[in-house]
Design a protein around this motif. Structure first.
Motif, mmCIF file in Angstrom:
data_model
loop_
_atom_site.group_PDB
_atom_site.id
_atom_site.type_symbol
_atom_site.label_atom_id
_atom_site.label_comp_id
_atom_site.label_asym_id
_atom_site.label_seq_id
_atom_site.Cartn_x
_atom_site.Cartn_y
_atom_site.Cartn_z
ATOM 1 N N VAL A 8 35.795 82.120 44.413
ATOM 2 C CA VAL A 8 35.622 82.110 42.959
ATOM 3 C C VAL A 8 36.944 82.386 42.247
ATOM 4 C CG1 VAL A 8 34.437 83.203 41.017
ATOM 5 C CG2 VAL A 8 33.199 82.754 43.143
ATOM 6 N N THR A 9 37.732 83.323 42.797
ATOM 7 C CA THR A 9 39.046 83.645 42.231
ATOM 8 C C THR A 9 39.879 84.299 43.310
ATOM 9 O OG1 THR A 9 40.210 84.697 40.378
ATOM 10 C CG2 THR A 9 38.399 85.930 41.392
ATOM 11 N N PHE A 10 41.103 84.681 42.987
ATOM 12 C CA PHE A 10 41.971 85.359 43.935
ATOM 13 C C PHE A 10 42.925 86.245 43.148
ATOM 14 C CE2 PHE A 10 43.579 81.118 43.041
ATOM 15 C CZ PHE A 10 44.876 81.353 42.620
ATOM 16 N N VAL B 165 44.726 94.782 54.129
ATOM 17 C CA VAL B 165 46.181 94.707 53.964
ATOM 18 C C VAL B 165 46.630 95.856 53.065
ATOM 19 C CG1 VAL B 165 48.111 93.325 53.120
ATOM 20 C CG2 VAL B 165 46.190 92.218 54.275
ATOM 21 N N GLU B 166 47.651 96.589 53.487
ATOM 22 C CA GLU B 166 48.120 97.756 52.739
ATOM 23 C C GLU B 166 49.504 97.499 52.152
ATOM 24 O OE1 GLU B 166 47.895 101.125 55.305
ATOM 25 O OE2 GLU B 166 45.687 101.052 55.471
ATOM 26 N N PHE C 282 53.415 92.495 55.180
ATOM 27 C CA PHE C 282 53.814 91.121 54.838
ATOM 28 C C PHE C 282 54.938 91.112 53.783
ATOM 29 C CE2 PHE C 282 49.398 90.810 56.235
ATOM 30 C CZ PHE C 282 49.446 89.747 57.126
ATOM 31 N N PRO C 283 56.003 91.897 53.948
ATOM 32 C CA PRO C 283 57.022 91.996 52.891
ATOM 33 C C PRO C 283 57.807 90.715 52.661
ATOM 34 C CG PRO C 283 57.792 93.081 54.882
ATOM 35 C CD PRO C 283 56.358 92.720 55.123
ATOM 36 N N ARG C 284 57.832 89.797 53.655
ATOM 37 C CA ARG C 284 58.631 88.573 53.525
ATOM 38 C C ARG C 284 57.777 87.306 53.513
ATOM 39 N NH1 ARG C 284 63.853 89.716 57.536
ATOM 40 N NH2 ARG C 284 64.503 91.681 56.550
ATOM 41 N N LEU C 285 56.477 87.440 53.402
ATOM 42 C CA LEU C 285 55.607 86.270 53.437
ATOM 43 C C LEU C 285 55.878 85.371 52.234
ATOM 44 C CD1 LEU C 285 53.262 84.911 54.979
ATOM 45 C CD2 LEU C 285 51.697 86.054 53.404
ATOM 46 N N GLU C 286 56.238 84.118 52.505
ATOM 47 C CA GLU C 286 56.577 83.169 51.443
ATOM 48 C C GLU C 286 55.526 82.083 51.264
ATOM 49 O OE1 GLU C 286 60.403 81.611 52.348
ATOM 50 O OE2 GLU C 286 61.452 83.521 52.081
ATOM 51 N N ALA C 287 54.835 81.692 52.334
ATOM 52 C CA ALA C 287 53.868 80.589 52.256
ATOM 53 C C ALA C 287 52.570 80.990 52.936
ATOM 54 C CB ALA C 287 54.434 79.328 52.904
ATOM 55 N N LEU C 288 51.442 80.808 52.232
ATOM 56 C CA LEU C 288 50.117 81.149 52.750
ATOM 57 C C LEU C 288 49.183 79.971 52.531
ATOM 58 C CD1 LEU C 288 48.018 83.201 53.843
ATOM 59 C CD2 LEU C 288 47.725 84.007 51.481
ATOM 60 N N ARG D 293 35.304 84.209 50.563
ATOM 61 C CA ARG D 293 34.975 84.714 49.228
ATOM 62 C C ARG D 293 35.938 85.770 48.736
ATOM 63 N NH1 ARG D 293 30.130 83.594 51.755
ATOM 64 N NH2 ARG D 293 28.565 82.488 50.501
ATOM 65 N N SER D 294 36.678 86.386 49.655
ATOM 66 C CA SER D 294 37.511 87.523 49.265
ATOM 67 C C SER D 294 38.839 87.496 50.011
ATOM 68 C CB SER D 294 36.771 88.840 49.571
ATOM 69 O OG SER D 294 37.581 89.955 49.282
ATOM 70 N N LEU D 295 39.920 87.747 49.258
ATOM 71 C CA LEU D 295 41.261 87.841 49.811
ATOM 72 C C LEU D 295 41.831 89.231 49.528
ATOM 73 C CD1 LEU D 295 42.636 84.348 48.730
ATOM 74 C CD2 LEU D 295 42.123 85.087 51.060
ATOM 75 N N PRO D 296 42.877 89.635 50.249
ATOM 76 C CA PRO D 296 43.443 90.971 50.044
ATOM 77 C C PRO D 296 43.848 91.210 48.588
ATOM 78 C CG PRO D 296 44.335 90.006 52.031
ATOM 79 C CD PRO D 296 43.558 88.919 51.352
ATOM 80 N N LEU D 297 43.562 92.401 48.101
ATOM 81 C CA LEU D 297 43.895 92.752 46.725
ATOM 82 C C LEU D 297 45.358 93.156 46.580
ATOM 83 C CD1 LEU D 297 40.691 94.798 45.762
ATOM 84 C CD2 LEU D 297 41.234 92.417 45.215
ATOM 85 N N VAL D 298 45.943 93.671 47.669
ATOM 86 C CA VAL D 298 47.352 94.067 47.620
ATOM 87 C C VAL D 298 48.218 92.816 47.513
ATOM 88 C CG1 VAL D 298 49.233 95.139 48.913
ATOM 89 C CG2 VAL D 298 46.958 96.178 48.927
ATOM 90 N N PRO D 299 49.096 92.735 46.538
ATOM 91 C CA PRO D 299 49.907 91.513 46.365
ATOM 92 C C PRO D 299 50.944 91.356 47.468
ATOM 93 C CG PRO D 299 50.616 93.222 44.832
ATOM 94 C CD PRO D 299 49.385 93.753 45.497
#
Length: 637
Positions: free
Chosen positions: A490-492, A448-449, A453-459, A468-474
Motif C-alpha cells: 500500500v505504501t513504503f 532492520v536497526e 545497510f549503511p551503504r545500500l544504494e539499490a534495492l 505488505r510491510s518494509l523496514p521503517l528504519v531508512p
C-alpha cells in the motif's frame, strides 16, 4: 575535441552537434584530425578500449554488457583491490559516454557517430579487422584481432583470402556467416590466443585445426558435436596453455590434459567415467571457476570429497556455483553421509572467494559456513530456489557488495536474524545492491536497526505478491528503489536520499511518501494511487496506464524542475499541461493512440524534443515545430 571541452556536453549542446549530425564527405578529412584530439587526451587504458570498438560495424547498438564482454575477452581489463573487471569495464564505458564518443540514439541505446567510428578504424589500422559480407573479404597482412559480423537475413556465400599469419583473436559477434573456404583462417595462423565461434562453417573448419593451437588461451564453442570431436585422441593434447573453455560438454574425455585451465565448462561428472571422469580433475591446480558444474548424483559428490580429499573445493578461486540436484538410479551406490553433513564438507575456500552462487538447495537448513565472517573477500552472493523457510544470516560478511535472492518461495518472514544474530553487530556494512525475486509468500520484512545497510544504494523487489510491510528504519545511502508486481503493498517509508523510483504492477499502492531527493519516477499500472508527497527535485517522469487522471494532472503540473516527461495511455483523449508549471520541460513523449487534444502544447517555450509517433491523432502546431530541435511523428517511421 570532446576531451578538451568540458565532459558535461549533452546531445542538445551546439558543441556536440558536429558529432550528432553527419558531415559531408568533402569535410571528412578536416574533421578527423580534430576528433583525433579526443584520442590523444585519453589515458592509455581508454585508448585501447576505444580502438577495440572498431571491431563493431557502423551504427551498431553498443550494449554496455556486450562491450565489457569484448574488452574482457581481449584482455583489456585488469581488476584491482577495489573493482573487478566487470566494474572497471563499466567505468570505462561510462567515461567514453561522458566524452561524447558514445552517444544515445532515439531509442536510448548507445552508438558511435559514423565519424567517431571512422576515427576508431583509422587508429586501428590493419591490426583490428572486421569481416562483413558486403565489405573487404581479404584479411590484411597486419591483422591481429578479427571480428566476423554476419549481415542479418543474408544467405550470401563469400570466399575469403587471408594474408595474415599473426592473428591473435577470431570473434564471431553474432550469428553465422557462410564462408566457402573458412579453413584459410587457420591454415597458417599458429599464434591464435582467442577463438569465439558458436556455429556454422567457421566452427566446423576450426575443429580440424584445433589440435595444433599451442598458444590458445580462450575457446568458446557450441554444440555437443564439438565436445565429441575434442574427446578424440590428440585433439586437446597440445592445448596446454588453454585457460578458459566455454562449451556444453556432455562428454569431454581427457580434460585432465588441460593443466592450465582456469574455468571448467558445463560438464556432467560421473564416478564411473561414463561422462567425465572426476579423477581427471585432480591435477588441474589452476581452476578458478566451476562454470555451472552439474553433479549427477550424490554418490559422485561423495567420491569427489573422498577421492580428492577436498583438494579441488579448497583450491578453486574466484567463482563457485553449487547446484544441489538429485538423480539416483538402482545401480547407484548408497551415500553414507547425510545431505547436511555433505554440505558442511563442501565449504569453499574462504581466503580468496569473491563470488558464490548456491541454487536448488533441497536441504531445509543452510550449511554453517554460509555467511561466516571468515569469507572476508566475498563481494557477490546469489541464492536461488532453496527450500528453506528462512534466509541465512548474511549481514556479517564484511565485504559483501551484491546480494541476489531468487525464488525462495517458502520464506514467509525476514527478521533481524538476516542481518546478524548479535544485536551489537550492524549488519551488511558494505552491501550496495540487494534484490529479491520471486518471494511469493513473503508478507513482511522487519528487524532492520539504525546503522545497518549503511551503504545500500539499490534495492529491488520483484514478484513479491504478498509483501505488505518494509523496514521503517531508512536506508541512509539508498539511491534506487524498484518494485515490480508487489500487488499488496500500500505504501513504503520515506527516504531522504532516494533519487530513482521505479514501480510497476502494484495494484494496491495508494500513497507515495515525500522524497526530497527524487529525480526520476517511473510508474506503470498503479491504478489505486491517490496521494503522493513532495518531490522538489523531480526532473524525469514516466507514467503509464492504468492511472487516475487526477494523479496525472497533479504529478505533471506540480514539479517546476521537470525536464523529461513520458505519458503512455490507451484511454486518454486530452491532456492539460500548464506551461507555467513546466518552465524547464525539454523532452516530451506521448504514447497515447487516442489522444486528440493538448491545447497548451505550443505554449511550452522550453520544449526542444517532442515524440508523438505513437499518438497519430495529435496535431503539432507550426509555431511549435519551429522551436523544436527534434520531432518524431508517425510519419517519421
Amino acid at each position: 575535441m570532446t576531451a578538451v571541452l568540458p565532459t558535461t556536453i549533452t546531445a542538445g549542446d551546439h558543441r556536440s552537434g558536429m558529432l550528432l549530425s553527419p558531415c559531408p564527405t568533402s569535410t571528412q578529412n578536416e574533421v578527423l584530425p580534430v576528433l583525433e584530439l579526443s584520442y590523444k587526451h585519453m589515458p592509455i587504458y581508454l585508448k585501447q578500449c576505444f580502438v577495440a570498438l572498431s571491431l563493431y560495424p557502423k551504427y551498431y547498438y553498443l550494449d554496455e554488457n556486450m562491450v565489457v564482454w569484448l574488452w574482457k575477452l581481449l584482455g583489456l581489463l585488469q581488476s584491482d583491490e577495489i573493482y573487478n573487471r566487470d566494474e572497471i569495464g563499466k567505468l570505462y564505458f561510462n567515461e567514453l559516454v561522458q566524452r561524447s564518443l558514445l552517444q544515445s540514439s532515439i531509442h536510448g541505446q548507445k552508438v558511435m557517430h559514423d565519424l567517431v567510428h571512422d576515427l576508431a578504424c583509422f587508429l586501428a589500422g590493419e591490426e583490428f579487422f572486421r569481416l562483413e559480407e558486403d565489405k573487404q573479404t581479404e584479411v590484411p597482412w597486419g591483422a591481429r584481432y578479427m571480428s566476423i559480423m554476419p549481415k542479418p537475413l543474408s544467405k550470401k556465400r563469400i570466399q575469403i583470402s587471408n594474408s595474415s599469419q599473426s592473428l591473435r583473436a577470431i570473434i564471431v559477434i553474432m550469428g553465422d556467416i557462410d564462408i566457402v573456404n573458412p579453413e584459410v583462417l587457420f591454415t597458417h595462423c599458429k599464434k591464435l590466443r582467442i577463438i569465439y565461434v558458436v556455429q556454422g562453417s567457421v566452427q566446423k573448419a576450426l575443429l580440424d585445426f584445433i589440435g595444433g593451437m599451442k598458444l590458445l588461451r580462450h575457446l568458446t564453442l557450441s554444440g555437443y558435436e564439438c565436445a565429441a570431436h575434442l574427446s578424440r585422441p590428440n585433439s586437446m593434447s597440445q592445448l596446454f596453455n588453454l585457460q578458459t573453455l566455454n562449451m556444453q560438454a556432455y562428454t569431454l574425455l581427457k580434460i585432465g590434459r588441460l593443466v592450465n585451465l582456469q574455468t571448467l565448462p558445463e560438464i556432467h561428472l560421473m564416478k564411473c567415467g561414463c561422462f567425465v571422469d572426476i579423477r581427471e580433475l585432480r591435477n588441474m591446480n589452476k581452476i578458478r571457476k566451476l562454470n555451472k558444474e552439474v553433479v549427477y548424483s550424490m554418490d559422485c559428490v561423495m567420491y569427489l570429497v573422498s577421492y580428492m580429499q577436498m583438494k579441488l573445493i579448497y583450491k578453486v578461486k574466484g567463482t563457485l556455483s553449487c547446484e544441489h540436484t538429485e538423480h539416483r538410479d538402482a545401480n547407484e551406490a548408497a551415500v553414507t553421509l547425510s545431505r547436511g553433513q555433505l554440505l558442511e564438507k563442501l565449504r569453499p575456500h574462504c581466503q580468496s572467494r569473491k563470488v558464490l552462487r548456491i541454487q536448488n538447495l533441497n536441504h531445509g537448513n543452510y550449511p554453517s559456513w554460509l555467511g561466516s565472517a571468515s569469507f572476508s573477500k566475498l563481494t557477490e552472493l546469489k541464492l536461488q530456489a532453496c527450500q528453506s523457510q528462512h534466509l541465512p544470516t548474511l549481514g556479517e560478511l564484511p565485504s559483501l557488495k551484491s546480494l541476489d535472492i531468487r525464488q525462495m518461495v517458502r520464506v514467509e518472514h525476514i527478521g533481524h536474524e538476516f542481518c546478524s544474530l548479535d544485536r551489537r553487530f550492524k549488519g551488511f556494512p558494505a552491501l550496495r545492491d540487494l534484490s529479491f525475486h520471486g518471494m511469493n509468500r513473503l508478507p513482511e520484512w522487519s528487524g532492520v536497526e539504525d546503522g545497518e545497510f549503511p551503504r545500500l544504494e539499490a534495492l529491488l523487489f520483484w514478484d513479491a505478491f504478498e509483501l505488505r510491510s518494509l523496514p521503517l528504519v531508512p536506508f541512509l545511502s539508498l539511491r534506487e528503489f524498484t518494485l515490480i508486481d508487489c500487488r499488496n503493498l500500500v505504501t513504503f517509508p520515506a527516504s531522504a536520499t532516494l533519487q530513482e523510483l521505479n514501480i510497476s504492477i502494484c495494484e494496491k499502492l495508494k500513497e507515495l511518501p515525500s522524497l526530497p531527493s527524487l529525480q526520476s519516477l517511473h510508474l506503470f499500472n498503479c491504478p489505486s494511487l491517490v496521494a503522493f508527497g513532495h518531490f522538489p527535485s523531480l526532473t524525469i517522469l514516466y507514467l503509464a496506464d492504468p492511472f487516475k487522471e487526477e494523479i496525472l494532472h497533479r504529478l505533471v503540473n506540480s514539479h517546476l524542475r521537470m525536464e523529461e516527461l513520458t505519458i503512455s495511455s490507451n484511454t486518454l483523449k486530452s491532456i492539460c499541461l500548464e506551461p507555467r508549471s513546466l518552465p524547464a520541460l525539454r523532452s516530451l513523449e506521448l504514447r497515447c493512440p487516442n489522444l486528440q487534444c493538448c491545447d497548451t502544447l505550443a505554449s511550452i517555450n522550453s520544449l526542444k524534443k517532442l515524440n508523438i509517433s505513437a499518438s497519430p491523432r495529435l496535431h503539432v502546431p507550426n509555431s511549435l515545430r519551429s522551436q523544436l530541435e527534434e520531432l518524431y511523428t508517425a510519419e517519421s517511421f
